[in-house]
Enzyme design. Structure first.
Site, short mmCIF file in Angstrom:
data_model
loop_
_atom_site.label_atom_id
_atom_site.label_comp_id
_atom_site.label_asym_id
_atom_site.label_seq_id
_atom_site.Cartn_x
_atom_site.Cartn_y
_atom_site.Cartn_z
N HIS A 76 -90.10 -35.29 -85.70
CA HIS A 76 -91.56 -35.62 -86.20
C HIS A 76 -92.28 -36.89 -85.60
O HIS A 76 -93.56 -37.12 -85.78
CB HIS A 76 -91.61 -35.49 -87.64
CG HIS A 76 -91.02 -36.84 -88.14
ND1 HIS A 76 -89.54 -36.45 -88.57
CD2 HIS A 76 -91.20 -37.92 -88.76
CE1 HIS A 76 -89.03 -37.88 -89.04
NE2 HIS A 76 -90.08 -38.51 -89.35
N CYS A 77 -91.25 -37.57 -84.72
CA CYS A 77 -91.93 -38.86 -84.06
C CYS A 77 -92.04 -38.92 -82.67
O CYS A 77 -93.02 -38.97 -81.98
CB CYS A 77 -91.02 -40.13 -84.55
SG CYS A 77 -91.10 -40.29 -86.34
N ILE A 78 -91.14 -38.89 -82.09
CA ILE A 78 -90.85 -39.08 -80.46
C ILE A 78 -91.73 -38.04 -79.63
O ILE A 78 -92.48 -38.50 -78.75
CB ILE A 78 -89.43 -39.10 -80.21
CG1 ILE A 78 -88.69 -40.42 -80.54
CG2 ILE A 78 -89.43 -39.36 -78.62
CD1 ILE A 78 -87.32 -40.66 -80.36
#
Length: 365
Positions: A198-200
């Site tokens: 859910h970030c990179i």
């Protein structure tokens, strides 16, 4: 005790410190979607009292704390640095990594005013061994983005080299292993079926969007994003070629996806490249099953909805598959056993290294 759980926002007047840790996704147009930060800040605003410390931890573009959150909170008539305190301290975690506890991971902090910085530092010093102060929330916001963009760009590099090495008949995994023996100036990154979590896959585009405000194009970031998005298509093309060599069509083929979590040994499938691979295969007419010891059934995702449950791994199941695709390399799976019983294994994680006895039915992707 002092620990309590509630979804009653009227109780926000009770704590001295409030940490905002909400999702920061992208819209369909690949622009920042701050609705969760906005709704949370409005809830805090309704209950804000003197003396409270508010810290945003969600990854976002530089300026969010001061340009977006601060005006909403100051619209109450309370003054930042005097009546309440506001700062930014990005989340730092590595799910599945047992080598680092929360206390061991240095915490970057910043405050809107000097007194805000003091308050944020005092809070995190209670739980974290090392607190790193930076000059402004914007610097702290960009720090988090740099950390994630660094991974995104380097993963894109090795994924592109993987595709080139495949055409050249070179094993990219052997090359990375050899390069890793250099004791300076090199840090290994590893290719895979795409980029997940859910970030990179998301965070770099927050900076790309903000950069346009300064008439600046972040070409490196956007190119890395393009490459990482293209990798599932490459994996599917390798599956199609492997089936074709065995006189089988992708249409009507039954394919087992091994691992749907976005990384090994975690139970989170958000933005997992497995979802893109499964969707592409289904659109080409394949029947899809999956096995993941951490994800018994697939929930509803933002872009995908697979009504599937994890299949039990048996010799009978493996033998009736046209292909088994290793997408996530969970530690507890017996890969030599998989290769022994499956007619074809497409390996995106190098889990079949050293299994030369069965190399005729192994395809690296």
């Amino acid at each position: 005790g002092h620990f309590d759980v509630t979804d009653n926002f009227s109780r926000l007047r009770e704590p001295d410190c409030i940490l905002i840790c909400v999702p920061t996704p992208l819209t369909e147009k690949m622009e920042p979607d701050l609705q969760y930060i906005e709704k949370t800040t409005h809830s805090i605003k309704k209950n804000l009292r003197k003396g409270q410390l508010i810290v945003l931890e969600s990854t976002t573009y530089p300026g969010t704390t001061e340009e977006f959150v601060l005006p909403l909170l100051e619209s109450t008539g309370l003054k930042v640095g005097k009546d309440f305190f506001l700062g930014f301290s990005p989340e730092r975690e590595d799910p599945g990594n047992k080598n680092f506890t929360t206390a061991q991971i240095p915490k970057v902090v910043a405050g809107v005013t000097p007194s805000c910085k003091e308050a944020v530092t005092a809070l995190y010093s209670q739980a974290v061994h090392q607190v790193i102060q930076v000059s402004s929330p914007r610097a702290a916001e960009l720090t988090k983005l740099l950390e994630n963009i660094y991974r995104s760009v380097n993963i894109a590099l090795v994924n592109e080299l993987k595709m080139l090495a495949d055409r050249m008949g070179i094993d990219i995994w052997e090359v990375i292993e050899a390069a890793s023996t250099k004791p300076f100036g090199y840090s290994p990154f590893y290719p895979g079926p795409g980029m997940g979590g859910h970030c990179i896959p998301i965070d770099p585009f927050y900076l790309s969007w903000k950069a346009k405000e300064y008439d600046f194009t972040t070409r490196f970031i956007e190119l890395a994003g393009e490459i990482n998005v293209s990798v599932p298509y490459y994996v599917v093309s390798k599956i199609i070629d492997a089936l074709n060599e065995r006189r089988k069509s992708i249409k009507g083929a039954t394919i087992l996806i091994l691992g749907v979590a976005y990384k090994k040994d975690v139970d989170d499938a958000r933005e997992s490249p497995a979802l893109a691979v499964m969707d592409l295969l289904q659109k080409k007419g394949a029947t899809i099953l999956y096995h993941d010891p951490y994800i018994p059934s697939l929930p509803l995702f933002r872009k995908y909805h697979f009504k599937l449950k994890s299949s039990l791994l048996t010799e009978k199941l493996l033998r009736r598959m046209d292909a088994v695709v290793v997408v996530t390399d969970h530690s507890q799976i017996d890969y030599p056993w998989i290769v022994r019983h499956a007619p074809l294994v497409v390996d995106t994680r190098n889990v079949t290294k050293g299994l030369d006895r069965w190399k005729k039915k192994i395809v690296k992707a």
